[in-house]
Design a protein around this motif. Structure first.
Motif, PDB file in Angstrom:
ATOM      1  N   ARG A  60      29.229  65.584  54.472  1.00 29.44           N
ATOM      2  CA  ARG A  60      28.940  64.768  55.651  1.00 29.44           C
ATOM      3  C   ARG A  60      27.622  64.012  55.541  1.00 29.44           C
ATOM      4  O   ARG A  60      27.400  63.024  56.243  1.00 29.44           O
ATOM      5  CB  ARG A  60      28.912  65.653  56.899  1.00 29.44           C
ATOM      6  CG  ARG A  60      30.243  66.314  57.260  1.00 29.44           C
ATOM      7  CD  ARG A  60      31.271  65.288  57.717  1.00 29.44           C
ATOM      8  NE  ARG A  60      30.701  64.334  58.656  1.00 29.44           N
ATOM      9  CZ  ARG A  60      30.519  64.572  59.972  1.00 29.44           C
ATOM     10  NH1 ARG A  60      30.882  65.738  60.483  1.00 29.44           N
ATOM     11  NH2 ARG A  60      29.997  63.655  60.751  1.00 29.44           N
ATOM     12  N   ALA A  61      26.722  64.470  54.678  1.00 29.71           N
ATOM     13  CA  ALA A  61      25.430  63.802  54.511  1.00 29.71           C
ATOM     14  C   ALA A  61      24.807  64.277  53.203  1.00 29.71           C
ATOM     15  O   ALA A  61      25.140  65.341  52.685  1.00 29.71           O
ATOM     16  CB  ALA A  61      24.503  64.090  55.679  1.00 29.71           C
ATOM     17  N   VAL A  62      23.885  63.456  52.693  1.00 28.63           N
ATOM     18  CA  VAL A  62      23.104  63.813  51.514  1.00 28.63           C
ATOM     19  C   VAL A  62      21.633  63.722  51.874  1.00 28.63           C
ATOM     20  O   VAL A  62      21.185  62.703  52.423  1.00 28.63           O
ATOM     21  CB  VAL A  62      23.406  62.868  50.321  1.00 28.63           C
ATOM     22  CG1 VAL A  62      22.488  63.182  49.142  1.00 28.63           C
ATOM     23  CG2 VAL A  62      24.869  62.976  49.897  1.00 28.63           C
ATOM     24  N   PRO A 210      33.414  61.920  61.569  1.00 34.24           N
ATOM     25  CA  PRO A 210      33.216  61.594  60.154  1.00 34.24           C
ATOM     26  C   PRO A 210      33.862  60.263  59.766  1.00 34.24           C
ATOM     27  O   PRO A 210      33.285  59.484  58.993  1.00 34.24           O
ATOM     28  CB  PRO A 210      33.884  62.755  59.414  1.00 34.24           C
ATOM     29  CG  PRO A 210      33.934  63.873  60.408  1.00 34.24           C
ATOM     30  CD  PRO A 210      34.104  63.212  61.736  1.00 34.24           C
ATOM     31  N   ALA A 211      35.041  59.983  60.314  1.00 34.65           N
ATOM     32  CA  ALA A 211      35.730  58.735  59.975  1.00 34.65           C
ATOM     33  C   ALA A 211      34.953  57.533  60.487  1.00 34.65           C
ATOM     34  O   ALA A 211      34.814  56.523  59.790  1.00 34.65           O
ATOM     35  CB  ALA A 211      37.141  58.740  60.555  1.00 34.65           C
ATOM     36  N   LYS A 258      37.599  65.661  79.078  1.00 36.06           N
ATOM     37  CA  LYS A 258      36.276  66.253  79.309  1.00 36.06           C
ATOM     38  C   LYS A 258      36.044  67.504  78.449  1.00 36.06           C
ATOM     39  O   LYS A 258      35.687  68.574  78.937  1.00 36.06           O
ATOM     40  CB  LYS A 258      36.069  66.582  80.790  1.00 36.06           C
ATOM     41  CG  LYS A 258      36.087  65.360  81.694  1.00 36.06           C
ATOM     42  CD  LYS A 258      35.886  65.754  83.148  1.00 36.06           C
ATOM     43  CE  LYS A 258      35.694  64.535  84.037  1.00 36.06           C
ATOM     44  NZ  LYS A 258      36.806  63.566  83.961  1.00 36.06           N
ATOM     45  N   ARG A 259      36.280  67.331  77.131  1.00 30.47           N
ATOM     46  CA  ARG A 259      36.071  68.423  76.178  1.00 30.47           C
ATOM     47  C   ARG A 259      35.439  67.860  74.914  1.00 30.47           C
ATOM     48  O   ARG A 259      35.374  66.646  74.719  1.00 30.47           O
ATOM     49  CB  ARG A 259      37.395  69.110  75.835  1.00 30.47           C
ATOM     50  CG  ARG A 259      38.416  68.184  75.197  1.00 30.47           C
ATOM     51  CD  ARG A 259      39.650  68.904  74.706  1.00 30.47           C
ATOM     52  NE  ARG A 259      40.669  68.002  74.217  1.00 30.47           N
ATOM     53  CZ  ARG A 259      40.672  67.440  73.006  1.00 30.47           C
ATOM     54  NH1 ARG A 259      39.701  67.699  72.145  1.00 30.47           N
ATOM     55  NH2 ARG A 259      41.649  66.630  72.654  1.00 30.47           N
ATOM     56  N   LYS A 260      34.987  68.760  74.042  1.00 32.64           N
ATOM     57  CA  LYS A 260      34.434  68.323  72.765  1.00 32.64           C
ATOM     58  C   LYS A 260      35.567  67.933  71.822  1.00 32.64           C
ATOM     59  O   LYS A 260      36.574  68.640  71.739  1.00 32.64           O
ATOM     60  CB  LYS A 260      33.598  69.441  72.129  1.00 32.64           C
ATOM     61  CG  LYS A 260      32.286  69.724  72.853  1.00 32.64           C
ATOM     62  CD  LYS A 260      31.482  70.758  72.101  1.00 32.64           C
ATOM     63  CE  LYS A 260      30.148  71.002  72.790  1.00 32.64           C
ATOM     64  NZ  LYS A 260      29.318  72.010  72.037  1.00 32.64           N
ATOM     65  N   PRO A 261      35.407  66.854  71.099  1.00 32.88           N
ATOM     66  CA  PRO A 261      36.475  66.445  70.173  1.00 32.88           C
ATOM     67  C   PRO A 261      36.539  67.368  68.959  1.00 32.88           C
ATOM     68  O   PRO A 261      35.533  67.942  68.533  1.00 32.88           O
ATOM     69  CB  PRO A 261      36.073  65.026  69.759  1.00 32.88           C
ATOM     70  CG  PRO A 261      34.599  64.967  70.012  1.00 32.88           C
ATOM     71  CD  PRO A 261      34.315  65.866  71.160  1.00 32.88           C
ATOM     72  N   GLN A 262      37.733  67.478  68.407  1.00 30.83           N
ATOM     73  CA  GLN A 262      37.951  68.213  67.177  1.00 30.83           C
ATOM     74  C   GLN A 262      38.269  67.200  66.077  1.00 30.83           C
ATOM     75  O   GLN A 262      39.396  66.750  65.942  1.00 30.83           O
ATOM     76  CB  GLN A 262      39.120  69.210  67.354  1.00 30.83           C
ATOM     77  CG  GLN A 262      38.926  70.221  68.462  1.00 30.83           C
ATOM     78  CD  GLN A 262      37.731  71.132  68.176  1.00 30.83           C
ATOM     79  OE1 GLN A 262      37.596  71.659  67.082  1.00 30.83           O
ATOM     80  NE2 GLN A 262      36.887  71.315  69.181  1.00 30.83           N
ATOM     81  N   TRP A 263      37.258  66.831  65.344  1.00 31.04           N
ATOM     82  CA  TRP A 263      37.411  65.751  64.375  1.00 31.04           C
ATOM     83  C   TRP A 263      38.221  66.181  63.157  1.00 31.04           C
ATOM     84  O   TRP A 263      38.020  67.266  62.619  1.00 31.04           O
ATOM     85  CB  TRP A 263      36.051  65.264  63.906  1.00 31.04           C
ATOM     86  CG  TRP A 263      35.107  64.854  64.986  1.00 31.04           C
ATOM     87  CD1 TRP A 263      33.888  65.395  65.257  1.00 31.04           C
ATOM     88  CD2 TRP A 263      35.285  63.789  65.934  1.00 31.04           C
ATOM     89  NE1 TRP A 263      33.293  64.760  66.306  1.00 31.04           N
ATOM     90  CE2 TRP A 263      34.138  63.777  66.753  1.00 31.04           C
ATOM     91  CE3 TRP A 263      36.311  62.878  66.186  1.00 31.04           C
ATOM     92  CZ2 TRP A 263      33.964  62.852  67.790  1.00 31.04           C
ATOM     93  CZ3 TRP A 263      36.154  61.961  67.214  1.00 31.04           C
ATOM     94  CH2 TRP A 263      35.002  61.953  67.992  1.00 31.04           C
ATOM     95  N   SER A 264      39.094  65.308  62.698  1.00 31.43           N
ATOM     96  CA  SER A 264      39.820  65.543  61.436  1.00 31.43           C
ATOM     97  C   SER A 264      39.169  64.806  60.282  1.00 31.43           C
ATOM     98  O   SER A 264      39.417  65.107  59.119  1.00 31.43           O
ATOM     99  CB  SER A 264      41.284  65.085  61.569  1.00 31.43           C
ATOM    100  OG  SER A 264      41.363  63.670  61.651  1.00 31.43           O
ATOM    101  N   GLY A 265      38.355  63.800  60.609  1.00 37.00           N
ATOM    102  CA  GLY A 265      37.733  62.986  59.560  1.00 37.00           C
ATOM    103  C   GLY A 265      38.681  61.944  58.993  1.00 37.00           C
ATOM    104  O   GLY A 265      38.357  61.300  58.002  1.00 37.00           O
TER     105      GLY A 265
END
Length: 266
Positions: A60-62, A210-211, A258-265
């Motif tokens: 996700r990051a460097v 991430p996407a 009204k919830r936190k997203p569940q990212w798939s990327g």
């Protein structure tokens, strides 16, 4: 998520250390006796690591930094006596290629400036998307003091510093301190504990799509050299592609529910 293939080649552990901390790849130039100066092995290792990070959606990051507290990177290793000599028949050279590679990276690059950031080290810092610094950090382009002039680093620094500030740093070779770097917006944050600043940035980054970040960095970097109308036409098409991703659908659904997203990327 994909798995990274084994690197085709890698530097000695004493040259460049690589560590995965969760989804974050940490790259540490470990040449403290040379103030973390750049050599061929460091360049090769950085290039290989960035290539693998961009192939692996789990990264996700460097974070790029230097070992110890004295230096982030002092630039080219002048002790070798061959720092500015290369095959002039080859049109593409090592550090310039690394800057090209960073410009194409869709994984966020964060410079953790823990000490002196000089010459080519300024280029490594500037090629990153974000930068944080310790209060004792200093930034400089001292090439004129050894009879040369900043060259490749100008291509990545030109958009970050005002023209007259950059000219003064190049022509006088004199450094600026961390407070000045922050005032000039060369870095995002300065603190006594540079790791707190890294954590602060990562905390604000890793919970996002991430996407969206990958395609967003692609878009930002592509339009930098475009004229206005070309840029507008390109971004018009890009927003439609953003909307087609799974992350876009999930993010908007999570907002409505009204919830936190569940990212798939994806």
């Amino acid at each position: 998520m994909s798995e990274s293939p084994p690197p085709s080649s890698s530097p000695s552990p004493v040259e460049l250390r690589e560590e995965m901390r969760g989804p974050v790849m940490w790259l540490t130039i470990d040449r403290q006796e040379r103030r973390n100066a750049i050599n061929a092995a460091v360049l090769e290792g950085l290039s290989d690591a960035l290539a693998r990070a961009n192939r692996d959606t789990a990264v996700r990051a460097v974070v790029l930094t230097g070992a110890g507290t004295r230096a982030f990177c002092a630039g080219a290793d002048l002790q070798s006596g061959t720092s500015f000599k290369f095959d002039y028949a080859a049109p593409y050279q090592g550090i310039a290629n690394l800057f090209r590679q960073a410009r194409q990276s869709t994984v966020p690059l964060i410079a953790r400036v823990n000490g002196a950031c000089m010459a080519g080290g300024m280029g490594l810092m500037a090629m990153c998307d974000l930068a944080v610094a310790s209060r004792q950090a200093v930034f400089g382009l001292p090439e004129v003091k050894v009879g040369v002039f900043p060259a490749q680093v100008l291509s990545v620094l030109g958009g970050l510093l005002p023209r007259r500030v950059l000219a003064e740093m190049c022509i006088t070779g004199e450094p600026i301190d961390a407070a000045q770097a922050l005032e000039l917006k060369l870095v995002n944050r300065v603190s006594d504990d540079v790791d707190d600043s890294v954590d602060w940035l990562l905390g604000r980054l890793l919970d996002k799509s991430p996407a969206a970040i990958r395609r967003g960095l692609y878009t930002m970097k592509k339009i930098e050299a475009m004229a206005f109308e070309e840029s507008m036409a390109f971004t018009e098409s890009q927003i439609g592609l953003f909307a087609l991703t799974e992350d876009a659908a999930e993010g908007q659904l999570a907002f409505r529910e009204k919830r936190k997203p569940q990212w798939s990327g994806r």
